[in-house]
Design a protein around this motif. Structure first.
Motif, mmCIF file in Angstrom:
data_model
loop_
_atom_site.group_PDB
_atom_site.id
_atom_site.type_symbol
_atom_site.label_atom_id
_atom_site.label_comp_id
_atom_site.label_asym_id
_atom_site.label_seq_id
_atom_site.Cartn_x
_atom_site.Cartn_y
_atom_site.Cartn_z
ATOM 1 N N ALA A 86 0.707 -1.215 0.009
ATOM 2 C CA ALA A 86 0.041 0.030 -0.022
ATOM 3 C C ALA A 86 0.622 1.142 0.034
ATOM 4 N N LEU A 87 1.896 1.216 0.622
ATOM 5 C CA LEU A 87 2.878 2.461 0.842
ATOM 6 C C LEU A 87 3.403 2.682 -0.765
ATOM 7 N N VAL A 88 3.700 1.517 -1.474
ATOM 8 C CA VAL A 88 4.269 1.730 -2.749
ATOM 9 C C VAL A 88 3.135 2.234 -3.597
ATOM 10 N N GLY A 89 1.958 1.640 -3.416
ATOM 11 C CA GLY A 89 0.873 2.207 -4.067
ATOM 12 C C GLY A 89 0.463 3.639 -4.083
ATOM 13 N N ARG A 90 0.863 4.082 -2.738
ATOM 14 C CA ARG A 90 0.590 5.717 -2.453
ATOM 15 C C ARG A 90 1.701 6.451 -3.216
ATOM 16 N N ALA A 91 2.990 5.799 -3.351
ATOM 17 C CA ALA A 91 3.862 6.638 -4.025
ATOM 18 C C ALA A 91 3.581 6.573 -5.527
ATOM 19 N N VAL A 92 3.039 5.315 -6.257
ATOM 20 C CA VAL A 92 2.434 5.485 -7.638
ATOM 21 C C VAL A 92 1.521 6.350 -7.630
ATOM 22 N N THR A 93 0.641 6.661 -6.735
ATOM 23 C CA THR A 93 -0.445 7.473 -7.034
ATOM 24 C C THR A 93 -0.032 8.959 -7.050
ATOM 25 N N VAL A 94 0.681 9.432 -6.447
ATOM 26 C CA VAL A 94 1.362 10.620 -6.229
ATOM 27 C C VAL A 94 1.818 10.720 -7.652
ATOM 28 N N TRP A 95 2.907 9.782 -8.048
ATOM 29 C CA TRP A 95 3.706 10.062 -9.467
ATOM 30 C C TRP A 95 2.608 10.090 -10.590
ATOM 31 N N ALA A 96 1.389 9.243 -10.384
ATOM 32 C CA ALA A 96 0.282 9.470 -11.648
ATOM 33 C C ALA A 96 -0.422 10.590 -11.409
ATOM 34 N N GLY A 97 -0.507 11.246 -10.395
ATOM 35 C CA GLY A 97 -1.250 12.492 -10.029
ATOM 36 C C GLY A 97 -2.767 12.256 -9.888
ATOM 37 N N ALA A 98 -3.415 10.783 -9.931
ATOM 38 C CA ALA A 98 -4.652 10.532 -9.146
ATOM 39 C C ALA A 98 -4.764 8.945 -9.186
ATOM 40 N N ALA A 99 -5.203 8.655 -8.267
ATOM 41 C CA ALA A 99 -5.592 7.167 -8.084
ATOM 42 C C ALA A 99 -6.263 6.287 -9.144
ATOM 43 N N ASP A 100 -6.967 7.025 -9.933
ATOM 44 C CA ASP A 100 -7.546 6.436 -11.047
ATOM 45 C C ASP A 100 -6.903 6.226 -12.275
ATOM 46 N N ALA A 101 -5.646 6.785 -12.135
ATOM 47 C CA ALA A 101 -4.622 6.893 -13.419
ATOM 48 C C ALA A 101 -3.923 5.562 -13.111
ATOM 49 N N VAL A 102 -4.028 4.796 -12.072
ATOM 50 C CA VAL A 102 -3.173 3.616 -12.195
ATOM 51 C C VAL A 102 -3.846 2.483 -12.637
ATOM 52 N N ILE A 103 -3.464 2.044 -13.937
ATOM 53 C CA ILE A 103 -4.179 0.716 -14.539
ATOM 54 C C ILE A 103 -3.839 -0.585 -14.077
ATOM 55 N N GLU A 104 -2.539 -0.510 -13.624
ATOM 56 C CA GLU A 104 -2.112 -1.890 -13.321
ATOM 57 C C GLU A 104 -1.020 -1.591 -12.236
ATOM 58 N N PHE A 105 -0.952 -2.694 -11.193
ATOM 59 C CA PHE A 105 -0.119 -2.520 -10.108
ATOM 60 C C PHE A 105 0.302 -3.827 -9.562
ATOM 61 N N GLY A 106 1.395 -4.354 -9.383
ATOM 62 C CA GLY A 106 1.597 -5.557 -9.010
ATOM 63 C C GLY A 106 3.220 -5.636 -8.204
ATOM 64 N N VAL A 107 3.236 -6.519 -7.136
ATOM 65 C CA VAL A 107 4.549 -6.638 -6.788
ATOM 66 C C VAL A 107 4.792 -8.161 -6.318
ATOM 67 N N ARG A 108 5.863 -8.697 -5.933
ATOM 68 C CA ARG A 108 6.094 -9.901 -5.127
ATOM 69 C C ARG A 108 6.868 -9.630 -3.993
ATOM 70 N N PHE A 109 6.571 -10.145 -3.088
ATOM 71 C CA PHE A 109 7.303 -9.962 -1.707
ATOM 72 C C PHE A 109 8.433 -10.453 -1.530
ATOM 73 N N SER A 110 9.751 -10.114 -1.440
ATOM 74 C CA SER A 110 11.016 -10.768 -1.314
ATOM 75 C C SER A 110 11.561 -10.711 0.040
ATOM 76 N N ARG A 111 11.308 -9.756 0.718
ATOM 77 C CA ARG A 111 12.027 -9.702 2.120
ATOM 78 C C ARG A 111 11.192 -8.976 3.133
ATOM 79 N N PRO A 112 10.953 -9.458 4.354
ATOM 80 C CA PRO A 112 10.248 -8.594 5.228
ATOM 81 C C PRO A 112 10.799 -7.111 5.621
ATOM 82 N N VAL A 113 9.886 -6.342 6.123
ATOM 83 C CA VAL A 113 10.354 -5.119 6.594
ATOM 84 C C VAL A 113 10.181 -5.111 8.168
ATOM 85 N N PRO A 114 11.411 -5.035 8.932
ATOM 86 C CA PRO A 114 11.356 -5.368 10.390
ATOM 87 C C PRO A 114 11.008 -3.791 10.984
ATOM 88 N N VAL A 115 10.217 -3.860 11.880
ATOM 89 C CA VAL A 115 9.819 -2.692 12.419
ATOM 90 C C VAL A 115 10.078 -2.526 13.981
#
Length: 131
Positions: A54-83
């Motif tokens: 979702a954080l990556v999606g938020r970045a894409v939305t900012v770059w795109a200028g609007a949420a409805d401008a994102v046609i496709e979005f996909g990732v594979r999880f390769s490593r955990p994010v330790p918090v």
């Protein structure tokens, strides 16, 4: 074509994980208990994969200028994010390069997300509608 887009940094704290767990219904203890997380071989509490996405999606939305401008979005999880259990938490840095502009004028982004210098996603990309 390889234009680089401005990186975006997102701070992730344990409080964020609690809020996400409440919103998503994912109360798996690896996202809030160091004892359980280390007991299953993780470095400690980790962020939910879908929260990281979702954080990556938020970045894409900012770059795109609007949420409805994102046609496709996909990732594979390769490593955990330790918090860590600190007020500062950790940071996820999202960057992108323009991989191509399609014949329809859409832009395909190659995405990178890192935490502590480690890539946490692989095969991450988005297709953004022509503005």
């Amino acid at each position: 074509m390889t234009d680089i887009l401005e990186p975006q940094t997102f701070r992730v704290t344990r409080a964020d994980l609690v809020r996400y767990a409440g919103a998503s219904g994912d109360f798996n203890p690896i996202h809030w208990s160091d004892r359980v997380a280390t007991g299953v071989g993780l470095p400690g509490v980790i962020a939910h994969g879908m929260f990281t996405m979702a954080l990556v999606g938020r970045a894409v939305t900012v770059w795109a200028g609007a949420a409805d401008a994102v046609i496709e979005f996909g990732v594979r999880f390769s490593r955990p994010v330790p918090v860590p259990d600190t007020d500062e938490g950790t940071e996820v840095v999202v960057s992108a390069t323009i991989k191509e502009v399609t014949g329809e004028g859409h832009t395909r982004l190659s995405l990178t997300a890192t935490c502590n210098g480690d890539k946490v996603l692989s095969m991450a990309q988005a297709l953004v509608r022509k503005r």
